[in-house]
Design a protein around this motif. Structure first.
Motif, PDB file in Angstrom:
ATOM      1  N   ALA A 198     -24.509  68.387  89.480  1.00  0.00           N
ATOM      2  CA  ALA A 198     -24.114  68.782  87.980  1.00  0.00           C
ATOM      3  C   ALA A 198     -22.786  68.892  88.242  1.00  0.00           C
ATOM      4  O   ALA A 198     -22.039  68.745  87.197  1.00  0.00           O
ATOM      5  CB  ALA A 198     -25.269  69.664  87.651  1.00  0.00           C
ATOM      6  N   LEU A 250     -21.237  68.532  84.456  1.00  0.00           N
ATOM      7  CA  LEU A 250     -22.129  68.751  83.196  1.00  0.00           C
ATOM      8  C   LEU A 250     -21.626  69.953  82.442  1.00  0.00           C
ATOM      9  O   LEU A 250     -21.123  71.079  83.130  1.00  0.00           O
ATOM     10  CB  LEU A 250     -23.440  69.234  83.937  1.00  0.00           C
ATOM     11  CG  LEU A 250     -24.643  69.296  82.766  1.00  0.00           C
ATOM     12  CD1 LEU A 250     -24.904  67.904  82.326  1.00  0.00           C
ATOM     13  CD2 LEU A 250     -25.718  69.974  83.478  1.00  0.00           C
ATOM     14  N   ALA A 267     -19.933  60.911  86.992  1.00  0.00           N
ATOM     15  CA  ALA A 267     -21.361  61.336  86.557  1.00  0.00           C
ATOM     16  C   ALA A 267     -22.371  60.195  86.831  1.00  0.00           C
ATOM     17  O   ALA A 267     -23.334  60.386  87.598  1.00  0.00           O
ATOM     18  CB  ALA A 267     -21.377  61.609  85.064  1.00  0.00           C
ATOM     19  N   LEU A 306     -21.695  63.474  79.896  1.00  0.00           N
ATOM     20  CA  LEU A 306     -23.022  63.260  79.628  1.00  0.00           C
ATOM     21  C   LEU A 306     -23.367  61.424  79.606  1.00  0.00           C
ATOM     22  O   LEU A 306     -24.505  61.176  79.831  1.00  0.00           O
ATOM     23  CB  LEU A 306     -23.158  63.720  78.256  1.00  0.00           C
ATOM     24  CG  LEU A 306     -23.362  65.198  78.167  1.00  0.00           C
ATOM     25  CD1 LEU A 306     -23.114  65.833  76.880  1.00  0.00           C
ATOM     26  CD2 LEU A 306     -24.359  65.815  79.145  1.00  0.00           C
ATOM     27  N   ILE A 354     -24.313  60.646  83.029  1.00  0.00           N
ATOM     28  CA  ILE A 354     -25.423  61.132  83.460  1.00  0.00           C
ATOM     29  C   ILE A 354     -26.844  60.254  82.947  1.00  0.00           C
ATOM     30  O   ILE A 354     -27.480  59.724  83.524  1.00  0.00           O
ATOM     31  CB  ILE A 354     -25.685  62.558  83.141  1.00  0.00           C
ATOM     32  CG1 ILE A 354     -24.557  63.180  83.885  1.00  0.00           C
ATOM     33  CG2 ILE A 354     -27.122  62.815  83.650  1.00  0.00           C
ATOM     34  CD1 ILE A 354     -24.580  64.892  83.731  1.00  0.00           C
TER      35      ILE A 354
END
Lengths: 480, 624
Positions: free
Chosen positions: B386, B391, B430, B519, B522
Motif C-alpha cells: 500500500a 494508497l 499501483a 486508487l 489498485i
C-alpha cells in the motif's frame, strides 16, 4: 713486539690457540659436542676481544699486519659468520659423519687465514693468509669422504686454487722486480708517483696477475667456472663458509688494495674491472636462470653478487669502503640463511639441494619457508629486506657518478635474476609432487641453537631492510 | 558528537572479527557479532541525532577530523567525517534499516553454509556505506562508493557455486564501473579546475569560479551524474539491477533497495551546489528519472519472478527521486528515499519470507493462497505494498510520492509533462504492486509451505510495516495538516524548492488527481488479477516478452559493446605487444643455454677459462 702488539693481535692469537686446543682435545678423547663447544668458545673469546682491543687501533704490528677499524670490522664479520657455520655444522655432521670433530679444527684455521687476509698490509701476509685459508678449504670441501661429488669438488678446487696462487706469486714477483716493495702503503705511494698514461708494462702486468688471483677467489667472470661444482660438492655448511668467509675476506682485501688507488688513472685495469663486473652480473644471472639445483643456483647468484660488489668499487670512489661493506654484510647474512636452511633439510645421504626437495616445503615447515623466502628476497633485492638497501646504495652511487653502462647492466640483470629467486620460492609454496604417494621424508627436529641462529639472521635482514640508518652511520664512523 | 567515528567503526570491527576468526567462531557468536555491530552503530547514530538536535552545531554541520590520509604536492586529503541533516537522515536509514535486515538474516540464513561469510560481507557493506555518506571529501566518498560496489559484487555472487550468480555479480560490477569511471574523471576535473576535493570547499569555489550555465560546471555535473546513474540503476545503466536479485533476499533488501542504490541520489543532493550551476544537467537528471520510472514500471508489470518485480519497482522509485532532484525538489527526493527505504526493505523481506516458506520458490505463478497460511507476512506485505502504491492518507509512500508529483509540476523547473509522467508512473506502480500481492497471496495454493518465518524474521517485518505506514506524517501537504518537520530539518543544508508563480492554487486539484491515479491502479489490479475477477486481459505476447526483458537493453548492449569487445579480445589473443617480451625471454634463455654449455664439469676447461682471463688482462695491459 711490545705488549700492545700482542693485545692488538689478540683475535688471531685466540683463534690459533683454540685451533690447537681443539686438536689436543680430539687427540685426548673424541667428542663432537666438546669439539664444537671449544670452537665456539674460542670464537666467542676472539669476538669479545675485539671491542677491548679497539683502544689500541690503528696499529701496525710487524711489517706484515695492520689492525685498524677496517680490519676490526671484517674480523668481527668473519668470526660471527664462522660461528654461525659451526652451529649449522653440528646438526649437519652429527647425523652424517662418524668423524666430525676435525671439521671444527679446519674451520677455525680457515677463519684464521681469512682474518690474516683482512689484516694484511703486505703481499707476504696476503699470501700467507690465502694459503692458510685455501689449504683448510681443500680438506673441508672434501670432508664428506663417502660422497664422490665432494671428493671431486675438493680436487677441482685444489688444482684451480693452486693455479691462481701461482698467478699471485708471479704477479707479486713482477711488482717487486719493478718497485722493490711489497708493502701496500709503499706500493701505493710508488704507484701514485708513476707517470699517468702509460705506466711501466711490467708493473701493470704484475698488478694484472694479482687481479687474476683475486678474481678467482671471488669467482668473477671469467674466473668463475669452478663455483657451481664446488658449491654443489661441498657439504652445505662448508659451502656457506666458502660463499661468505672466504669470499668476504677476499673482497675486503680488494677494498683495501684498490680504494686508495685512483683506478680511472689506470685505463687498462679500469677497463678490465668494468668488463669483469659487467660479465659477472650477466653470466651469473643468466647461468642461474634455469638451474634446478639450489646450491648451483646460489653459486651462480653469488657470481652475480660479486659483480655488483665490484661495480660498487668502481662507482663510489672514496665511499667505496662503506657501500661495499654494507653490501657484503647483507650478502653474508642472506647467504648464511639460505645455506643454513639447506643444511637443516639435508639427509644423511645427500644434501637437499634440488627444487624437488623444496617442493611444498611451506606445507610441512611454514616457518623455515618463511626464513628461506626472506633470505631469497633479500638476495633478489626486494624492498623491506636488507638486500634492497644494499643494492639501492650501489645503484645510487652509480647514478651519482654517472656510470651509466654498469648501472644499466646491473638493473637489467637484477631483473633477470628475480626470475630464479622467485622460482625457488614458488617451488616451496606449490603443493608437493608426491603428495600421498610417498611419505615425505621425516624432517629432523630443529635444535635450539639453530632456531636461535636463524631467528637472528632473519631479524637482521628485516631490521637492516627497514631501518638501515644506524648500521650505515656506524660503518661511516668506522670506515669513512 | 566526538563519537561520530564509532558509527562506521562498529561494523568494520564486526567485519574484522568475523573475517579473522571465521571458522573458529561458533554460529551463535558469528550471528551476534554480525547483528550486534550494526545494532551498536544504530544506537550510536541515534545518540548522534539526539546530540545534533540538542546542540545545533555552528553552520548546521559538524566536521570530525581523524587523521591526514595523504598530503602530497598540494593535494591534502583527510580522513574526516561531515555530519549535517542530510547525512543524519542517511545514517539513520542505513543503520536502522540495516539493523533490522541483519536481524532478519539471522533467521533467513540460519541454515546456510556461508553464515559467517554472509555477515562479514554485510558488516563490511554497512561500514563502506557509512563512510560514503559521512565522507567529508570526494575521494573518501569514492572509497565508500567503491567499497559498497565491492560488497554488492561479493553478495550478489554469494552463492558462487552457480555460475549464473557469478555472472550476475560480474555484470553488476562492470556496469556500475562505467558510471564509477565517469565519476572518477569528474573528480579529476574538479581537482584540476578547483584545486580541492573537500566537498563544501568544492561547492564554494565552483560557485565563485563558474557562472551559472558554464561549460565546466555542466561537464563536471554530468560526470558526477554518470556515477549516480550507474549506482542508482537509472537509464541507460539500469540493466544490472534485475540480475542482481541473484543474491540472498536480505542483500536485495539492504543493498539493492534501501541503501546502496540510493547512493546516486545522495551524491547529487550532496553536490547540489554544483548541479545548481548547471541547469542543463538538472534537466537531464529529471528527464532520465521520468523516463526510467515509466520504463521500469512497464517492465515490473509483466515479471513473473517476485524479486524481479521488486527490482524493477526499485528502479522506478529511484526514477522518482531523480525526477525530484532534477526539478530542484531536493528534500522531496530525500524524503522519498527515506520512506522508500522502509517500505521497499519491508517488501523484500516479506518476499523473502514467502520464498523461504516455499523452499526457494520465486515464481509468482507457482505461489498463491498464502494469505491464510502466512497471515503476518501477508498483512505486513500488504502494508508495504500500500505504501509503495501510495494508497492515499494512510501510508508513508503516499506523502513522499505525492510531494514529488506535486513539485514535478509546481516547482519553477517542473512542468505539466513531468507531472503527467509521474502520475502515469503512480498508476503503473499501483497496478503492478497489487498484481504482485494478488498473485502471491490469493487464489489457490500451488506450493506447500515448509518453513513459516520465525520470531527474528517476524519482528523486522512488524517494525518496518509500522514505519511504512507512519513515517510519512513527518511531512504532509498544505491541505493535510501541513507538517514540515522533515523538510524544515533538511533545509538547513539543502535549498528549498520554490513554487512557480501562480501554481499554488492548483495544489488540491493535482493532489486529488494523483491520489485518484493510485486508487485507479489498485482498482485495475483487482479487476484484472483477483482470482474472482471475470475478465482476464492479457497483453500481446511480443510486447510482454519485450517488457519482461526490460525493453531489450541487454541485447542491445550485447550487440553494441559485449560482442565487439569479445571479438577484439579474441583477435588479439596473442597480444602483439607481448612479442617484445617473448623476445626478451628468448634472449635470456638462449644466453643461459650458451653459457650453461661452458659449465661442463671438466677441470681442464675450467683451467682454460682461468688462462683465457689472464691472457685477456695481459692483452689489455699491452694494448692500452
Amino acid at each position: 713486539m711490545h705488549r700492545p702488539d700482542f693485545i692488538a693481535l689478540a683475535p688471531l692469537l685466540i683463534l690459533a690457540l683454540s685451533a690447537a686446543a681443539v686438536m689436543l682435545a680430539i687427540a685426548l678423547r673424541r667428542n663432537h659436542l666438546s669439539a664444537m663447544g671449544l670452537s665456539l668458545t674460542g670464537l666467542g673469546a676472539a669476538l669479545t676481544a675485539l671491542p677491548l682491543m679497539a683502544r689500541y687501533t690503528p696499529r701496525t704490528v710487524t711489517p706484515l699486519l695492520i689492525m685498524d677499524h677496517f680490519a676490526l670490522f671484517y674480523t668481527g664479520l668473519i668470526l660471527a659468520a664462522t660461528a654461525v657455520v659451526i652451529v649449522l655444522s653440528y646438526d649437519y655432521f652429527s647425523q652424517k659423519d662418524d668423524l666430525p670433530e676435525e671439521a671444527y679444527l679446519l674451520l677455525l684455521l680457515a677463519a684464521l687465514g681469512a682474518v690474516i687476509l683482512v689484516c694484511a698490509r703486505h703481499v707476504a701476509a696476503l699470501f700467507l693468509g690465502l694459503e692458510i685459508l685455501s689449504v683448510s678449504l681443500y680438506a673441508l670441501i672434501a670432508y664428506t669422504r663417502d660422497r664422490n661429488i665432494s671428493i671431486e669438488a675438493g680436487i677441482k678446487y685444489l688444482v684451480l686454487a693452486a693455479v691462481s696462487a701461482a698467478f699471485l706469486l708471479f704477479g707479486a714477483a713482477l711488482i717487486y722486480a719493478h718497485t722493490g716493495a711489497l708493502d701496500f702503503q709503499q706500493l701505493g705511494a710508488l704507484l701514485k708517483a708513476e707517470p699517468s698514461g702509460r705506466p711501466a708494462l711490467i708493473l701493470l702486468a704484475g698488478l694484472g696477475f694479482l687481479v687474476v688471483a683475486v678474481g678467482f677467489k671471488l669467482a668473477l667472470t671469467p674466473f668463475h667456472m669452478w663455483t657451481p661444482d664446488i658449491y654443489q660438492g661441498a657439504p652445505a655448511p662448508v659451502t656457506a663458509f666458502v660463499a661468505t668467509v672466504s669470499k668476504g675476506a677476499m673482497a675486503a682485501l680488494l677494498v683495501r688494495l684498490f680504494t686508495p688507488t685512483d683506478l680511472p688513472h689506470w685505463p687498462a685495469l679500469y677497463l678490465f674491472f668494468t668488463a669483469m663486473a659487467a660479465a659477472s652480473m650477466a653470466a651469473g644471472n643468466l647461468l642461474a636462470l634455469l638451474q634446478t639445483n639450489v646450491k648451483r643456483l646460489l653459486a651462480y647468484s653469488s657470481i652475480a653478487h660479486m659483480g655488483y660488489l665490484l661495480a660498487a668499487l668502481l662507482f663510489s670512489g672514496q665511499k667505496a669502503a662503506v657501500v661495499m661493506t654494507f653490501y657484503l654484510t647483507v650478502y653474508v647474512v642472506s647467504i648464511l640463511g639460505c645455506f643454513g636452511i639447506i643444511a637443516i633439510l639435508s639427509s644423511k645421504e645427500r644434501d637437499a639441494d634440488t627444487c624437488q626437495d623444496l617442493q611444498g616445503l611451506f606445507f610441512r615447515r611454514p616457518l623455515l619457508t618463511g626464513v628461506f623466502t626472506t633470505m631469497l628476497l633479500s638476495l633478489a633485492g626486494i624492498p623491506l629486506t636488507a638486500g634492497f638497501i644494499g643494492k639501492f646504495y650501489v645503484v645510487s652511487a652509480g647514478v651519482e657518478n654517472a656510470h651509466w653502462f654498469l648501472v644499466i647492466i646491473l638493473v637489467v640483470f637484477s631483473g633477470v635474476g628475480l626470475f630464479y629467486y622467485l622460482r625457488v620460492i614458488i617451488a616451496m609454496f606449490s603443493p608437493s609432487l608426491d603428495e600421498g604417494l610417498v611419505p615425505s621424508p621425516a624432517l629432523p627436529a630443529l635444535s635450539a641453537p639453530v632456531v636461535l641462529t636463524l631467528t637472528f639472521l632473519s631479524t637482521l635482514v628485516l631490521w637492516l631492510g627497514v631501518w638501515p640508518s644506524w648500521f650505515l652511520a656506524t660503518l661511516e664512523k668506522m670506515l669513512g | 558528537m566526538e563519537l561520530l567515528w564509532l558509527i562506521p567503526a562498529w561494523p568494520l570491527l564486526g567485519f574484522l572479527i568475523l573475517t579473522c576468526l571465521a571458522a573458529r567462531l561458533p554460529r551463535i557468536m558469528a550471528g551476534s557479532v554480525g547483528v550486534g555491530s550494526v545494532g551498536a552503530a544504530a544506537l550510536t547514530a541515534l545518540l548522534m541525532a539526539w546530540d545534533f538536535l540538542k546542540h545545533q552545531p555552528g553552520r548546521n554541520a559538524f566536521t570530525q577530523h581523524l587523521w591526514t590520509w595523504l598530503d602530497v604536492a598540494g593535494l591534502h586529503l583527510e580522513i574526516a567525517f561531515y555530519l549535517d541533516a542530510l547525512t543524519l537522515v542517511m545514517i539513520i536509514v542505513i543503520t536502522g534499516v540495516g539493523f533490522f535486515i541483519h536481524l532478519y538474516s539471522l533467521g533467513y540464513m540460519a541454515h546456510d553454509q556461508g553464515y559467517t561469510r554472509f555477515f562479514a560481507y554485510m558488516n563490511l557493506f554497512v561500514a563502506a556505506m557509512l563512510v560514503l555518506v559521512l565522507a567529508d571529501n570526494l575521494p573518501l566518498l569514492y572509497l565508500g562508493w567503491e567499497g559498497v560496489g565491492l560488497c554488492s559484487y561479493l553478495l550478489i555472487g554469494f552463492w558462487y557455486t552457480d555460475p549464473a550468480n557469478g555472472y550476475a555479480a560480474r555484470k553488476a560490477f562492470v556496469v556500475t564501473r562505467v558510471g564509477d569511471t565517469a565519476m572518477a574523471v569528474g573528480l579529476f576535473v574538479l581537482y584540476n579546475q578547483l584545486g580541492t576535493l573537500q566537498i563544501q570547499e568544492v561547492m564554494q569555489r565552483a560557485a565563485a569560479a563558474w557562472p551559472a550555465g558554464s561549460t565546466m560546471a555542466l561537464l563536471t555535473a554530468l560526470l558526477l551524474l554518470g556515477g549516480a546513474v550507474g549506482k542508482s540503476a537509472q537509464l541507460p545503466l539500469q540493466t544490472w539491477l534485475p540480475d542482481a536479485m541473484a543474491g540472498p533476499t536480505p542483500v536485495s533488501a539492504l543493498i539493492h533497495a534501501a541503501t546502496m542504490v540510493t547512493a546516486g541520489v545522495y551524491l547529487i543532493a550532496r553536490t547540489h551546489g554544483l548541479f545548481l550551476l548547471a541547469p542543463t544537467a538538472l534537466t537531464i537528471t529529471a528527464v532520465i528519472g521520468a523516463a526510467t520510472l515509466l520504463l521500469a514500471g512497464f517492465s515490473a508489470l509483466v515479471q513473473q519472478d517476485i524479486k524481479r518485480v521488486l527490482a524493477y519497482s526499485t528502479i522506478s522509485q529511484l526514477g522518482y527521486m531523480f525526477l525530484a532532484l532534477g526539478v530542484g525538489a531536493w528534500s522531496a527526493a530525500i524524503f522519498h528515499l527515506f520512506t522508500h527505504a522502509f517500505f521497499k526493505a519491508l517488501l523484500f523481506l516479506g518476499a523473502g519470507a514467502v520464498i523461504h516458506a516455499l523452499g526457494g520458490e520465486q515464481d509468482m505463478s507457482r505461489m498463491g493462497g498464502l494469505k491464510q497460511k502466512l497471515p503476518l507476512t501477508f498483512w505486513t506485505f500488504l502494508a508495504g505494498a500500500a505504501s509503495l502504491a501510495a494508497l492515499p492518507l494512510v501510508t508513508a509512500g503516499f506523502y513522499s510520492k505525492d510531494l514529488i508529483i506535486w513539485q514535478a509540476f509546481a516547482s519553477p523547473r517542473g512542468g505539466l509533462g513531468f507531472w503527467f509522467m509521474a502520475v502515469a508512473g503512480a498508476l503503473l506502480t499501483a497496478l503492478y504492486t497489487f498484481r504482485m500481492v494478488l498473485l502471491t497471496f490469493t487464489g489457490p495454493a500451488r506450493t506447500p509451505v515448509h518453513h513459516p518465518p520465525g520470531l527474528v524474521m517476524r519482528l523486522p517485518l512488524l517494525v518496518l510495516a509500522f514505519l511504512s505506514l507512519t513515517a510519512g506524517f513527518l511531512e504532509t501537504p498544505h491541505s493535510l495538516g501541513h507538517m514540515r518537520v522533515f523538510s524544515g530539518w533538511l533545509h538547513t543544508c539543502l535549498p528549498e524548492a520554490g513554487l512557480a508563480a501562480g501554481r499554488e492554487a492548483y495544489e488540491i486539484l493535482f493532489e486529488l488527481l494523483a491520489g485518484l491515479a493510485a486508487l485507479c491502479g489498485i482498482f485495475g489490479a483487482l479487476r484484472l488479477y483477483h482470482p474472482l475477477a471475470k475478465s482476464r486481459y492479457s497483453l500481446p505476447e511480443s510486447l510482454r516478452q519485450y517488457w519482461i526483458k526490460g525493453w531489450g537493453f541487454d541485447s542491445l548492449y550485447d550487440r553494441l559493446v559485449v560482442r565487439p569487445y569479445i571479438h577484439l579480445a579474441q583477435f588479439n589473443k596473442n597480444d602483439f605487444l607481448d612479442l617484445f617480451f617473448v623476445f626478451l625471454a628468448w634472449l635470456a634463455k638462449t644466453g643461459h643455454q650458451t653459457l650453461a654449455a661452458t659449465q661442463n664439469g671438466r677441470l681442464r676447461s675450467y683451467a682454460w677459462g682461468l688462462g683465457l682471463g689472464a691472457a685477456a688482462i695481459a692483452a689489455m695491459v699491452v694494448l692500452l
